[in-house]
Design an enzyme around this catalytic site. Structure first.
Site, PDB file in Angstrom:
ATOM      1  N   ASP A  97       0.785  -1.232   0.000  1.00 39.08           N
ATOM      2  CA  ASP A  97       0.000   0.000   0.000  1.00 39.08           C
ATOM      3  C   ASP A  97       0.816   1.281   0.000  1.00 39.08           C
ATOM      4  O   ASP A  97       0.322   2.342   0.357  1.00 39.08           O
ATOM      5  CB  ASP A  97      -0.912   0.000   1.222  1.00 39.08           C
ATOM      6  CG  ASP A  97      -0.126  -0.199   2.515  1.00 39.08           C
ATOM      7  OD1 ASP A  97       1.095   0.042   2.517  1.00 39.08           O
ATOM      8  OD2 ASP A  97      -0.738  -0.583   3.529  1.00 39.08           O
ATOM      9  N   GLU A 119       0.149  -9.012  -1.163  1.00 39.33           N
ATOM     10  CA  GLU A 119      -0.464  -8.433   0.048  1.00 39.33           C
ATOM     11  C   GLU A 119      -1.689  -7.592  -0.342  1.00 39.33           C
ATOM     12  O   GLU A 119      -1.806  -6.408  -0.012  1.00 39.33           O
ATOM     13  CB  GLU A 119       0.532  -7.614   0.888  1.00 39.33           C
ATOM     14  CG  GLU A 119       0.026  -7.411   2.323  1.00 39.33           C
ATOM     15  CD  GLU A 119       1.014  -6.678   3.223  1.00 39.33           C
ATOM     16  OE1 GLU A 119       1.960  -7.311   3.726  1.00 39.33           O
ATOM     17  OE2 GLU A 119       0.838  -5.460   3.441  1.00 39.33           O
ATOM     18  N   GLU A 133      -2.219   5.176   2.740  1.00 42.65           N
ATOM     19  CA  GLU A 133      -2.132   3.759   2.388  1.00 42.65           C
ATOM     20  C   GLU A 133      -3.475   3.125   2.027  1.00 42.65           C
ATOM     21  O   GLU A 133      -3.550   2.282   1.127  1.00 42.65           O
ATOM     22  CB  GLU A 133      -1.470   2.964   3.521  1.00 42.65           C
ATOM     23  CG  GLU A 133       0.025   3.257   3.704  1.00 42.65           C
ATOM     24  CD  GLU A 133       0.313   4.525   4.493  1.00 42.65           C
ATOM     25  OE1 GLU A 133      -0.629   5.157   5.002  1.00 42.65           O
ATOM     26  OE2 GLU A 133       1.506   4.897   4.594  1.00 42.65           O
ATOM     27  N   HIS A 209       6.020   5.987  12.899  1.00 38.45           N
ATOM     28  CA  HIS A 209       6.373   6.767  11.707  1.00 38.45           C
ATOM     29  C   HIS A 209       5.188   7.222  10.862  1.00 38.45           C
ATOM     30  O   HIS A 209       5.372   8.007   9.942  1.00 38.45           O
ATOM     31  CB  HIS A 209       7.290   5.936  10.790  1.00 38.45           C
ATOM     32  CG  HIS A 209       6.564   4.835  10.069  1.00 38.45           C
ATOM     33  ND1 HIS A 209       6.391   3.599  10.612  1.00 38.45           N
ATOM     34  CD2 HIS A 209       5.943   4.816   8.872  1.00 38.45           C
ATOM     35  CE1 HIS A 209       5.717   2.844   9.776  1.00 38.45           C
ATOM     36  NE2 HIS A 209       5.410   3.553   8.714  1.00 38.45           N
ATOM     37  N   ARG A 211       2.268   8.769   8.712  1.00 35.05           N
ATOM     38  CA  ARG A 211       1.977  10.167   8.366  1.00 35.05           C
ATOM     39  C   ARG A 211       0.853  10.746   9.215  1.00 35.05           C
ATOM     40  O   ARG A 211       0.910  11.892   9.649  1.00 35.05           O
ATOM     41  CB  ARG A 211       1.587  10.266   6.884  1.00 35.05           C
ATOM     42  CG  ARG A 211       2.752  10.644   6.010  1.00 35.05           C
ATOM     43  CD  ARG A 211       2.443  10.493   4.538  1.00 35.05           C
ATOM     44  NE  ARG A 211       3.682  10.183   3.847  1.00 35.05           N
ATOM     45  CZ  ARG A 211       4.421  11.070   3.206  1.00 35.05           C
ATOM     46  NH1 ARG A 211       4.040  12.315   3.112  1.00 35.05           N
ATOM     47  NH2 ARG A 211       5.557  10.718   2.644  1.00 35.05           N
ATOM     48  N   HIS A 242      12.776   6.227  12.793  1.00 31.85           N
ATOM     49  CA  HIS A 242      12.643   6.401  11.338  1.00 31.85           C
ATOM     50  C   HIS A 242      13.389   7.671  10.910  1.00 31.85           C
ATOM     51  O   HIS A 242      13.330   8.682  11.607  1.00 31.85           O
ATOM     52  CB  HIS A 242      11.147   6.511  11.033  1.00 31.85           C
ATOM     53  CG  HIS A 242      10.792   6.436   9.579  1.00 31.85           C
ATOM     54  ND1 HIS A 242      11.133   7.411   8.674  1.00 31.85           N
ATOM     55  CD2 HIS A 242      10.111   5.505   8.869  1.00 31.85           C
ATOM     56  CE1 HIS A 242      10.674   7.085   7.473  1.00 31.85           C
ATOM     57  NE2 HIS A 242      10.045   5.927   7.567  1.00 31.85           N
TER      58      HIS A 242
HETATM   59  C1  UD1 Z   1       6.591   5.129   3.639  1.00 28.16           C
HETATM   60  C2  UD1 Z   1       5.212   4.683   3.149  1.00 28.16           C
HETATM   61  C3  UD1 Z   1       4.446   4.019   4.277  1.00 28.16           C
HETATM   62  C4  UD1 Z   1       5.259   2.938   4.967  1.00 28.16           C
HETATM   63  C5  UD1 Z   1       6.606   3.502   5.365  1.00 28.16           C
HETATM   64  C6  UD1 Z   1       7.462   2.387   5.929  1.00 28.16           C
HETATM   65  C7  UD1 Z   1       4.114   6.076   1.470  1.00 28.16           C
HETATM   66  C8  UD1 Z   1       3.324   7.293   1.217  1.00 28.16           C
HETATM   67  N1  UD1 Z   1       4.447   5.844   2.742  1.00 28.16           N
HETATM   68  O1  UD1 Z   1       6.358   6.170   4.590  1.00 28.16           O
HETATM   69  O2  UD1 Z   1       3.268   3.430   3.743  1.00 28.16           O
HETATM   70  O3  UD1 Z   1       4.564   2.503   6.102  1.00 28.16           O
HETATM   71  O4  UD1 Z   1       7.257   4.054   4.221  1.00 28.16           O
HETATM   72  O5  UD1 Z   1       8.578   2.859   6.590  1.00 28.16           O
HETATM   73  O6  UD1 Z   1       4.424   5.357   0.558  1.00 28.16           O
HETATM   74  N2  UD1 Z   1      13.965   8.912   4.663  1.00 28.16           N
HETATM   75  C9  UD1 Z   1      15.342   8.861   4.627  1.00 28.16           C
HETATM   76  N3  UD1 Z   1      15.934   7.645   4.374  1.00 28.16           N
HETATM   77  C10 UD1 Z   1      15.241   6.516   4.137  1.00 28.16           C
HETATM   78  C11 UD1 Z   1      13.823   6.590   4.186  1.00 28.16           C
HETATM   79  C12 UD1 Z   1      13.212   7.795   4.438  1.00 28.16           C
HETATM   80  O7  UD1 Z   1      16.023   9.848   4.831  1.00 28.16           O
HETATM   81  O8  UD1 Z   1      15.832   5.450   3.916  1.00 28.16           O
HETATM   82  C13 UD1 Z   1      13.318  10.218   4.968  1.00 28.16           C
HETATM   83  C14 UD1 Z   1      13.317  11.196   3.787  1.00 28.16           C
HETATM   84  O9  UD1 Z   1      13.512  12.489   4.263  1.00 28.16           O
HETATM   85  C15 UD1 Z   1      11.887  11.049   3.249  1.00 28.16           C
HETATM   86  C16 UD1 Z   1      11.117  10.827   4.535  1.00 28.16           C
HETATM   87  O10 UD1 Z   1      11.950   9.999   5.326  1.00 28.16           O
HETATM   88  O11 UD1 Z   1      11.467  12.190   2.541  1.00 28.16           O
HETATM   89  C17 UD1 Z   1       9.761  10.187   4.374  1.00 28.16           C
HETATM   90  O12 UD1 Z   1       9.822   9.026   3.574  1.00 28.16           O
HETATM   91  P1  UD1 Z   1       8.486   8.538   2.779  1.00 28.16           P
HETATM   92  O13 UD1 Z   1       8.805   7.304   2.026  1.00 28.16           O
HETATM   93  O14 UD1 Z   1       7.905   9.671   2.002  1.00 28.16           O
HETATM   94  O15 UD1 Z   1       7.452   8.259   3.932  1.00 28.16           O
HETATM   95  P2  UD1 Z   1       7.454   7.175   5.079  1.00 28.16           P
HETATM   96  O16 UD1 Z   1       6.848   7.805   6.286  1.00 28.16           O
HETATM   97  O17 UD1 Z   1       8.773   6.527   5.172  1.00 28.16           O
HETATM   98  N1  UDP Z   2      12.035  -2.856  10.694  1.00 27.13           N
HETATM   99  C1  UDP Z   2      13.422  -2.970  10.595  1.00 27.13           C
HETATM  100  N2  UDP Z   2      14.197  -2.106  11.297  1.00 27.13           N
HETATM  101  C2  UDP Z   2      13.694  -1.123  12.083  1.00 27.13           C
HETATM  102  C3  UDP Z   2      12.277  -1.000  12.165  1.00 27.13           C
HETATM  103  C4  UDP Z   2      11.475  -1.872  11.442  1.00 27.13           C
HETATM  104  O1  UDP Z   2      13.923  -3.847   9.904  1.00 27.13           O
HETATM  105  O2  UDP Z   2      14.453  -0.375  12.679  1.00 27.13           O
HETATM  106  C5  UDP Z   2      11.201  -3.793   9.924  1.00 27.13           C
HETATM  107  C6  UDP Z   2      10.128  -4.500  10.700  1.00 27.13           C
HETATM  108  O3  UDP Z   2      10.618  -5.658  11.340  1.00 27.13           O
HETATM  109  C7  UDP Z   2       9.119  -4.832   9.612  1.00 27.13           C
HETATM  110  C8  UDP Z   2       9.231  -3.642   8.694  1.00 27.13           C
HETATM  111  O4  UDP Z   2      10.479  -3.042   8.973  1.00 27.13           O
HETATM  112  O5  UDP Z   2       9.534  -5.962   8.862  1.00 27.13           O
HETATM  113  C9  UDP Z   2       8.103  -2.694   8.966  1.00 27.13           C
HETATM  114  O6  UDP Z   2       8.355  -1.526   8.315  1.00 27.13           O
HETATM  115  P1  UDP Z   2       7.734  -0.147   8.725  1.00 27.13           P
HETATM  116  O7  UDP Z   2       7.295  -0.185  10.136  1.00 27.13           O
HETATM  117  O8  UDP Z   2       8.719   0.887   8.295  1.00 27.13           O
HETATM  118  O9  UDP Z   2       6.513  -0.024   7.725  1.00 27.13           O
HETATM  119  P2  UDP Z   2       4.999  -0.532   7.728  1.00 27.13           P
HETATM  120  O10 UDP Z   2       4.989  -1.996   7.948  1.00 27.13           O
HETATM  121  O11 UDP Z   2       4.293   0.250   8.779  1.00 27.13           O
HETATM  122  O12 UDP Z   2       4.517  -0.136   6.372  1.00 27.13           O
END
Ligand code: UD1
Ligand code: UDP
Length: 372
Positions: A97, A119, A133, A209, A211, A242
């Protein structure tokens, strides 16, 4: 001619759940497996690829600091379209999602390429929770040709929306991932984690984490953590934070430097799964952790107002506790104070499959193309 299957993913959870499938596809005769990553997450994605030894064929590298949903969407639709034009896959697989998933499915649709959705069928039926999502997965279901539903409930949700053809119940590939991560004799690579698991008091593993939790809900969550620390001096939190600056800044400001709270960078998935196996309970707003904690027999308290994973709640190992400070603190206190309540939640239950979801998905893809 082998069936060309292109898996597209870009965030940490997608990578963790798609890598076992990518490995299965790569090992299957009659399939040519390609991987295109969007790089929606840069560091957290690369961490997972390394653990599973998966090397992408294409990398769109779209991540920007504080990226918007619109920039992710446009970058992925355009980028995936170009890769599809060059690679000509028979089918594109997307997961779950995220905005990568929805935009990749849309990019595939624009090139009239089949889409398989891994999924599929998770729903809250609330457009704004989780945001974005819920809408990402609803729209992905409209675009997909094959739907791999983890549970019978997910398949029923699709049927209720009129999606009845090529829906397969497969289990969740996250359970497949456990085969390569959790080990009883695991020695943590990180010295601070080695020290944390020596702690004799209760240990809470937490993440946050989402939104819809940014801003005041996240501050409420931090206040609950502080309140719990003052109520229970022997309590420790391990909190991999995060990298999103909108998460990092308030968390560092409110919880940084506290002697009971270990704020650390995101853990690689092997460290994370093994830490989950050792903790007392999990406190999170994550989707994936709601599937993993029940598998490991750990109570999981979900800091959200609803869940698309009611199977874990019905199995007795998850509870949705909301995002108010007092409710979160009360839910954790209840488990720490009442051993019977703790025992009632802490049992291994696995509504999400037997660890063979990747094999089933691969089988259904072969069967689908052999019948064409
Ligand atoms: C995204 C997904 C969410 C998922 C989450 C898992 C969308 C809209 N959201 O949200 O469904 O639950 O990932 O973690 O698709 N950033 C870094 N390094 C990284 C990753 C992120 O610096 O490796 C920072 C960046 O500044 C980025 C911000 O995090 O702009 C947000 O990342 P983004 O993928 O937009 O949203 P998530 O909250 O991570
Ligand atoms: N996870 C990880 N390291 C971390 C935090 C989470 O490997 O520091 C793993 C966790 O075990 C799970 C996945 O990341 O497999 C979940 O991701 P996240 O919570 O970012 O996203 P969501 O499932 O909410 O989309």
């Amino acid at each position: 001619m082998p069936i060309k299957v292109m898996s597209v993913f870009g965030t940490r959870p997608e990578a963790i759940k798609m890598c076992p499938l990518v490995r299965e596809l790569a090992a299957t005769p009659g399939v040519e497996s390609l991987v295109c990553v969007t790089g929606q997450h840069r560091q957290m994605l690369d961490q997972v690829l390394e653990v599973f030894g998966v090397t992408p064929d294409d990398d769109l590298n779209i991540m920007k600091a504080r990226q918007t949903l619109a920039s992710i969407t446009t970058g992925v639709v355009e980028g995936v379209g170009e890769v599809i034009a060059r690679r000509k896959p028979d089918i594109v697989l997307v997961h779950g999602d995220t905005t990568t998933s929805f935009a990749a499915a849309l990019g595939a649709f624009y090139t009239q390429t089949r889409v398989g959705h891994v999924e599929a069928g998770l729903r809250t039926h609330n457009k704004y929770s989780p945001f974005p999502e819920e809408m990402n997965r609803v729209l992905t279901s409209r675009l997909a040709d094959l739907h791999f539903a983890p549970t019978a409930r997910n398949a029923a949700a699709l049927a209720a929306e009129g999606v009845r053809d090529h829906v397969y119940i497969t289990g969740n590939t996250v359970i497949d991932a456990f085969a390569t991560t959790v080990r009883p004799d695991y020695r943590f690579a990180s010295p601070v984690l080695r020290e944390a698991v020596q702690h004799t008091g209760p240990l809470v593993l937490m993440t946050a984490h989402r939104r819809e939790n940014l801003g005041s809900p996240l501050e409420n969550i931090c206040r609950a953590v502080l309140e719990l620390c003052s109520r229970y001096p022997a309590l420790r939190f391990v909190y991999p934070v995060h990298p999103n600056p909108a998460v990092r800044e308030p968390v560092q400001r409110m919880l940084g430097g506290h002697r009971q709270i270990l704020l650390i960078d995101p853990l690689d998935v092997v460290e994370m799964h093994n830490m989950m196996a050792r903790c007392t309970l999990v406190l999170t707003d994550s989707g994936g952790l709601q599937e993993e904690a029940p598998h490991l027999g750990k109570p999981v308290l979900v800091m959200r107002t609803e869940t698309e994973r009611p199977e874990a709640v019905e199995a007795g190992t998850a509870r949705v506790v909301g995002v108010e400070t007092e409710a979160i603190a009360a839910a954790v206190s209840h488990l720490l104070d009442d051993p019977a309540a703790y025992r009632a939640m802490a049992h291994a239950q696995n509504p999400y499959g037997d660890g063979h979801a990747s094999r089933r998905i691969t089988g259904h893809i072969l069967e689908y193309f052999n019948q064409q």
